[in-house]
Design an enzyme around this catalytic site. Structure first.
Site, PDB file in Angstrom:
ATOM      1  N   LYS A   1     -19.416  42.021  22.451  1.00  0.00           N
ATOM      2  CA  LYS A   1     -18.460  41.559  23.470  1.00  0.00           C
ATOM      3  C   LYS A   1     -17.011  41.966  23.143  1.00  0.00           C
ATOM      4  O   LYS A   1     -16.708  42.384  22.020  1.00  0.00           O
ATOM      5  CB  LYS A   1     -18.582  40.034  23.612  1.00  0.00           C
TER       6      LYS A   1
ATOM      7  N   TYR B   1     -23.922  38.373  34.979  1.00  0.00           N
ATOM      8  CA  TYR B   1     -24.095  36.949  34.651  1.00  0.00           C
ATOM      9  C   TYR B   1     -24.351  36.101  35.909  1.00  0.00           C
ATOM     10  O   TYR B   1     -24.039  34.904  35.907  1.00  0.00           O
ATOM     11  CB  TYR B   1     -22.861  36.432  33.906  1.00  0.00           C
TER      12      TYR B   1
ATOM     13  N   ASN C   1     -17.986  34.740  21.956  1.00  0.00           N
ATOM     14  CA  ASN C   1     -18.970  34.528  20.886  1.00  0.00           C
ATOM     15  C   ASN C   1     -19.588  35.839  20.382  1.00  0.00           C
ATOM     16  O   ASN C   1     -20.715  35.876  19.904  1.00  0.00           O
ATOM     17  CB  ASN C   1     -20.030  33.512  21.316  1.00  0.00           C
TER      18      ASN C   1
ATOM     19  N   HIS D   1     -24.089  39.173  22.964  1.00  0.00           N
ATOM     20  CA  HIS D   1     -25.075  38.626  23.902  1.00  0.00           C
ATOM     21  C   HIS D   1     -26.435  39.187  23.517  1.00  0.00           C
ATOM     22  O   HIS D   1     -26.539  40.334  23.094  1.00  0.00           O
ATOM     23  CB  HIS D   1     -24.756  39.045  25.342  1.00  0.00           C
TER      24      HIS D   1
ATOM     25  N   GLU E   1     -32.266  43.209  32.183  1.00  0.00           N
ATOM     26  CA  GLU E   1     -30.917  43.473  31.650  1.00  0.00           C
ATOM     27  C   GLU E   1     -30.801  44.918  31.149  1.00  0.00           C
ATOM     28  O   GLU E   1     -29.749  45.541  31.300  1.00  0.00           O
ATOM     29  CB  GLU E   1     -30.598  42.466  30.538  1.00  0.00           C
TER      30      GLU E   1
END
Ligand code: CMP
Length: 168
Positions: free
Chosen positions: A39, A79, A142, A145, A156
């Site tokens: 990320k 998302y 965070n 993913h 995905e």
């Protein structure tokens, strides 16, 4: 000569992706693929190599990888399952705020193994030694993913990659 590309790490199992297995044995080992994202908080801090090292040392093979920056619309589409959640808009802003690395990881039980390596969504609750425990800045930023099921992994992966970009 060892058939492992990397030396074992103390306290961790040896790499699980064994190139010497025959096709029959490989079939029984449930080789899976999962979608991983490094990320924006992690690319900003130059942590891509450190994160990839964690995957490779645990036997996951990076069979596709590219660095891209999502538009807010693309982040919202990826998302979509979180539409309506209180963190959705902020997540879109964050995920489109800088470059990300999207990657396909392959290995035995890749979905579960990857989630074990990355740790819980909230870094405060993540097990010590996981990527999120060691690197994440917050529950939103965070660092990584990982797909949560093999069905979602297939969707995905198809969101980001065409078949020709995946090279096992
Ligand atoms: P990820 O595993 O990519 O899935 C959804 C993301 O939403 C999550 O990681 C976090 O980056 C972000 N997020 C922010 N707040 C929350 C929250 N309270 N619960 C779950 N995910 C959150």
């Amino acid at each position: 000569m060892s058939n492992l590309a990397l030396p074992p790490v103390a306290g961790q199992p040896r790499g699980r992706y064994n190139q010497r297995l025959g096709p029959e044995q490989e079939k029984r080992m449930a080789i899976e693929r999962t979608l991983s994202i490094v990320k924006p908080d992690a690319t900003r801090r130059n942590l891509t190599g450190a994160i990839n090292d964690r995957f490779e040392r645990r036997g996951l093979r990076i069979i596709a990888q590219k660095r891209i920056q999502l538009s807010p619309a693309q982040a919202g589409a990826f998302y979509e399952v979180h539409t309506g959640r209180p963190f959705y808009q902020s997540l879109i802003t964050f995920m489109s705020s800088g470059p990300i690395i999207v990657q396909v990881l392959e290995g035995e039980d890749a979905v579960t193994l990857n989630r074990e390596i990355i740790g819980a969504t909230d870094p405060a609750k993540a097990t010590a030694g996981t990527i999120r425990s060691d690197f994440a800045e917050s529950i939103e930023a965070n660092s990584v993913h990982g797909s949560d099921s093999s069905e979602n992994a297939a969707q995905e992966i198809a969101f980001f990659f065409s078949a020709i970009e995946i090279c096992p």
